[in-house]
Design a protein around this motif. Structure first.
Motif, PDB file in Angstrom:
ATOM      1  N   GLY A   8      99.543  16.814   0.222  1.00  0.00           N
ATOM      2  CA  GLY A   8      99.373  16.825  -1.227  1.00  0.00           C
ATOM      3  C   GLY A   8      98.858  18.114  -1.828  1.00  0.00           C
ATOM      4  O   GLY A   8      98.932  18.291  -3.050  1.00  0.00           O
ATOM      5  N   CYS A 235      97.208  12.470  -6.292  1.00  0.00           N
ATOM      6  CA  CYS A 235      98.181  13.227  -7.094  1.00  0.00           C
ATOM      7  C   CYS A 235      98.328  12.675  -8.506  1.00  0.00           C
ATOM      8  O   CYS A 235      99.369  12.867  -9.149  1.00  0.00           O
ATOM      9  CB  CYS A 235      99.532  13.229  -6.397  1.00  0.00           C
ATOM     10  SG  CYS A 235      99.501  13.818  -4.687  1.00  0.00           S
ATOM     11  N   ALA A 238      99.229  15.361 -10.911  1.00  0.00           N
ATOM     12  CA  ALA A 238     100.191  16.327 -10.381  1.00  0.00           C
ATOM     13  C   ALA A 238     101.127  16.828 -11.478  1.00  0.00           C
ATOM     14  O   ALA A 238     101.353  16.140 -12.483  1.00  0.00           O
ATOM     15  CB  ALA A 238     101.008  15.681  -9.266  1.00  0.00           C
ATOM     16  N   SER A 288     103.207  16.609  -3.147  1.00  0.00           N
ATOM     17  CA  SER A 288     102.277  16.528  -4.271  1.00  0.00           C
ATOM     18  C   SER A 288     102.865  15.635  -5.352  1.00  0.00           C
ATOM     19  O   SER A 288     103.155  16.070  -6.467  1.00  0.00           O
ATOM     20  CB  SER A 288     101.997  17.930  -4.826  1.00  0.00           C
ATOM     21  OG  SER A 288     100.989  17.885  -5.819  1.00  0.00           O
TER      22      SER A 288
END
Length: 361
Positions: A8, A235, A238, A288
């Motif tokens: 990630g 995430c 993200a 990610s």
């Protein structure tokens, strides 16, 4: 206990992209109406696809035909067919493709480059189904369109030069959800001795950064080393697709996505007995990405139920990173889609070993 959090953290590739071009733009969620966001995103995707068609010279290499397929309610589903220019087509494998976009974004034109690249790379016919989108068409209309169009292709695809004995189904993000839904529905139909398309055989499934669990409240964190390391948490902020973006998509889909008993949008949570007998499956995962872990757990469940699986993980890249043409991994994305289709069409789809193997790209 599952822990995929090492995938990630932003990769050097992504950090260099951000340093050069700046952060990925955010959708104007909560600032403008959903339909305005949809129009803007679709226009941008269509422009990007047209640009790549020109830069890569794809228009001269591919013959494109648009047809309309009747849905169960007589809506005409726009569907585009791609064939390599100058080739006499008969008995060619079929790839049925569903685009991504959270069930909200995407058009026929937005996928011309992606579909054309596949046709140029291999001897195949691509059918791209442009299902109806939320919020104008809430759940389960996209899923119904996906299945209705697929069933029609399984009955009529040979008239376009396709080989119904060599079919692969695939999609990106929300489109991967639709691809799973279609293959699971066909498996269930075959279990009921449904034989109206007896000659059609699905050889494979290609799931790219798939969104497999729409109702996030159904996700259990018991399988993870810590909840903090699970991708939905790690995430959540993200780039490209965050928790906020996912919530926007779900809200657009309407209340039936939580209550409908006939169509299950949470295909990543289906029980093992429904997975047995599924075709060989390629899964591509962005590290990610809030959706990372459900894709990897789904891959593990497929493997444990004797479904041949190839998994490719792009560490440190966000959901839908293919939109950024400067990334070297974007080219690898294209290659792996083709490799996944070819693998499913080959005879080399046996499962080896007791543990699921992850190919880190």
């Amino acid at each position: 206990m599952a822990d995929f959090s090492k995938f990630g953290y932003p990769s050097r590739e992504w950090q260099e992209h951000v340093a050069k071009y700046g952060p990925a733009p955010e959708a104007s969620i909560g600032k403008v109406p959903a339909l305005a966001i949809q129009r803007s995103m679709n226009a941008g995707r269509e422009e990007a696809s047209a640009k790549q068609m020109k830069i890569e010279g794809l228009s001269s290499k591919v013959d494109i035909q648009t047809i309309l397929i009747h849905a169960r309610d007589n809506f005409l589903i726009p569907t585009r067919i791609y064939k390599k220019t100058g080739t006499s087509y008969s008995d060619r494998p079929i790839y049925v493709f569903y685009h991504g976009g959270g069930f909200v974004y995407g058009t026929l034109d937005s996928e011309d480059a992606a579909c054309s690249r596949i046709v140029v790379a291999m001897d195949i016919i691509v059918f791209h189904i442009s299902y109806r989108h939320a919020p104008r068409h809430p759940f389960p209309e996209a899923h119904n369109d996906a299945l209705d169009a697929f069933n029609w292709i399984m009955e009529n695809g040979d008239a376009f030069g396709g080989d119904l004995g060599n079919v692969v189904v695939g999609g990106v993000s929300a489109g991967a959800n639709l691809a799973c839904h279609v293959v699971l529905a066909r498996n269930a139909a075959l279990a009921r001795d449904y034989e109206s398309d007896e000659g059609a055989i699905i050889k494979g499934l290609v799931l790219v950064t798939p969104w497999l669990v729409v109702n996030k409240e159904k996700i259990s964190y018991d399988e993870f080393a810590t909840e903090h390391n699970a991708s939905r948490v790690q995430c959540s902020n993200a780039p490209v697709v965050s928790s906020k973006v996912l919530d926007f998509f779900v809200n657009c889909m309407g209340e039936e996505v939580h209550n409908n008993l006939d169509v299950d949008p949470d295909v990543g949570l289906v029980s093992g007995n429904k997975l047995r007998g599924l075709p060989s499956t390629t899964i591509m995962v962005a590290g990610s990405d809030p959706l990372r872990d459900e894709a990897l757990l789904f891959a593990r469940n497929l493997h444990e139920n004797d479904v041949p699986v190839h998994v490719h993980v792009f560490p440190g890249l966000p959901h839908g990173f293919r939109r950024f043409d400067d990334l070297p991994s974007s080219r690898r994305w294209d290659e792996l889609v083709v490799e996944g289709i070819k693998w499913s069409l080959s005879d080399d789809t046996m499962t080896y070993g007791s543990e699921l193997s992850l190919n880190v790209v």
